[in-house]
Design an enzyme around this catalytic site. Structure first.
Site, PDB file in Angstrom:
ATOM      1  CG  MET A 157     -78.843  72.987 -48.774  1.00 26.67           C
ATOM      2  SD  MET A 157     -80.433  73.112 -47.664  1.00 26.67           S
ATOM      3  CE  MET A 157     -79.606  73.753 -46.166  1.00 26.67           C
ATOM      4  CB  VAL A 188     -71.069  75.553 -41.536  1.00 18.61           C
ATOM      5  CG1 VAL A 188     -69.700  75.906 -41.634  1.00 18.61           C
ATOM      6  CG2 VAL A 188     -71.680  76.605 -40.332  1.00 18.61           C
ATOM      7  CD  GLU A 189     -73.198  73.690 -47.991  1.00 18.42           C
ATOM      8  OE1 GLU A 189     -73.076  72.651 -48.762  1.00 18.42           O
ATOM      9  OE2 GLU A 189     -74.534  74.051 -47.661  1.00 18.42           O
ATOM     10  N   GLY A 190     -68.465  73.622 -47.437  1.00 15.58           N
ATOM     11  CA  GLY A 190     -67.512  73.996 -48.241  1.00 15.58           C
ATOM     12  C   GLY A 190     -66.456  74.477 -47.510  1.00 15.58           C
TER      13      GLY A 190
END
Length: 519
Positions: free
Chosen positions: A1, A169-171
């Protein structure tokens, strides 16, 4: 986000996710999951996930809101708040910051964040902090050792005295499996440290999701946590920004499909780690976070009807957590915002009428994310404010105040919502939120530094004279403080510019070197 300029940085099923899946989890996912069950202190087959109260807490984008906006949900929704996002101040700096814009001390000064957290707790809110997001480097990617990372996390935990953290936790942060191991080991270290002191640290892992469940990289991240011995509060999936043709399915349908698939994945993973789940099974460690209204993907709009449908499903299946991105956006866009298909970090992009997404999504989720009991509100004594010790000027009905200027009144700090002079006292109990010019920020804190004006040596500039004529750029000294004229003026007291940034012809000289000077 993330922020409004591409909050989730693209499609969930982008090529990097596919590559990350192959590299990261060949030994973890598939038809037969090979998981080391007792590595690095992993609990034995007797280990159990404790049942937790079902709770709602919206994310609040700390750097996207003015000080006068309090991060609490409206319309009777529970006031639990997840503050977002703590990230590394730079890609190679193991120093926590709010969105790279403010260090912890800077946030206390510029955003009055410490005080706002204190005010949230006065309103019985449970406060959590989220680390990560899509746009910047999560601390695990910047810190080079487990100990350094644990120290960075702990600095935030201690600063805001929190019992629950959220790891978004992303990308690229999700694709970095080395950082993932470091993150898991640091969190396990912190939980163990807290446990020895008889304290809890609840950890939620927030991950991107597809309609068919967690991506391989996301599932590997859960596995890293369990392998390191982390006791997860749960896995929160971002039911948003799918970036695929939903073939006529609603956003609620897509979210429900994603949750069902994730439930199956987590059931298998916990079983292979020999971790027992409560009676409701994997639903007890599962949360959902839709992006309310217009998503980053143009054709994806999460409506109020979607919110009701998703809440019904979550309630029927005893989902543990409901969240949303974000509290800041939970309102109809104003008439002057022309294109609601462009995501705003201040409104949802749909006509909400008198309803809020928070109220719809939170129905039935009235617990608290931790075991901390709600505070009992007790009448506070009226405080006599002391100008010599107050962190901001004490309010006066004779002075004018510009938007966002802060004052002290009866032991609390207030921020002006618009230019105001005179009128009711900031704590006037007869005025509702729309009628008063003031927002309660929070209490005066024990360790607040007294407000003081900058001083300049005598002779630095001419002394101000009531009969003198000054034009833009002229500088004067007034009671030891330097002021600069903004336009032609004569006879107007320079000190009025301390609180009136709009109509006073004077401003503090230091304001020229600062982004913003707000008492």
């Amino acid at each position: 986000m993330t922020r409004s300029t591409g909050r989730h940085a693209g499609q969930r099923l982008s090529p990097w996710r596919v590559s990350a899946a192959v590299i990261a989890v060949l030994a973890v996912v598939g038809a037969g999951i090979a998981v080391p069950m007792f590595a690095n202190g992993q609990a034995s087959a007797e280990s159990t996930v404790k049942a937790a109260p079902r709770w709602f807490g919206g994310y609040f984008d700390v750097t996207a809101a003015p000080v006068s906006e309090m991060p609490t949900s409206a319309s009777g929704a529970p006031s639990n708040v997840v503050l977002a996002f703590i990230v590394a101040e730079a890609e190679d700096s193991c120093v926590p910051s709010w969105g790279t814009y403010y260090g912890l001390e800077e946030a206390a000064t510029a955003l009055d964040l410490d005080r706002r957290v204190a005010r949230m707790r006065q309103k019985d809110a449970e406060v959590a902090v989220s680390f990560g997001g899509a746009l910047n480097t999560e601390l695990a990617g910047a810190c080079r050792t487990v100990d350094d990372l644990a120290d960075a996390y702990e600095a935030v935990i201690d600063r805001y005295d929190i019992e629950m953290i959220d790891l978004d936790v992303e990308g690229e942060n999700l694709a970095d499996t080395v950082a993932g191991v470091r993150r898991a080991e640091a969190v396990a270290q912190l939980q163990e440290k807290r446990r020895k002191k008889g304290e809890d640290l609840i950890v939620w892992l927030t991950l991107p999701v597809a309609t068919h469940g967690l991506t391989d990289a996301g599932l590997a991240s859960v596995d890293q946590m369990l392998t390191a011995g982390v006791e997860l509060g749960g896995v929160n999936v971002m039911t948003m920004d799918y970036g695929i043709d939903l073939e006529g399915a609603s956003m609620a349908d897509a979210a429900i499909s994603a949750l069902k698939a994730t439930h199956t994945q987590l059931s298998a993973l916990y079983r292979r780690h020999e971790i027992s789940l409560p009676r409701a099974g994997a639903w007890s460690v599962l949360g959902a976070t839709p992006m309310i209204g217009q998503n980053d993907v143009a054709g994806e709009v999460f409506t109020l009807d979607d919110a009701e449908e998703l809440n019904d499903f979550a309630a029927e299946n005893s989902l543990d957590r409901m969240s949303m991105w974000s509290v800041n956006r939970d309102r109809t866009c104003g008439a002057n915002y022309p294109n609601t298909e462009i995501v705003s970090d201040s409104c949802s992009g749909v006509d909400q009428g008198d309803r809020t997404f928070a109220a719809l999504l939170s129905a039935g989720f009235d617990g608290r994310p931790t075991s901390t009991p709600a505070q009992t509100q007790r009448p506070a004594p009226v405080v006599k404010d002391d100008p010599d010790t107050s962190p901001y000027p004490v309010w006066s009905k004779n002075l004018a105040y510009s938007t966002a200027v802060r004052v002290v009144w009866h032991g609390n700090v207030y921020a002006a919502k618009w230019w105001t002079r005179g009128g009711a006292e900031p704590d006037d109990p007869t005025l509702d939120g729309t009628a008063t010019a003031w927002t309660l920020v929070g209490p005066v804190l024990r360790d607040d530094e007294p407000f003081s004006l900058p001083t300049a040596a005598p002779g630095t500039y001419p002394e101000w004279s009531a009969t003198g004529i000054y034009v833009a750029g002229d500088r004067v000294l007034y009671k030891g403080t330097a002021f600069v004229a903004k336009w032609w003026t004569q006879g107007e007291d320079p000190s009025l510019g301390i609180t009136d940034h709009d109509r006073s012809p004077w401003e503090l000289v230091e304001a020229e070197a600062e982004t913003e000077v707000i008492p």
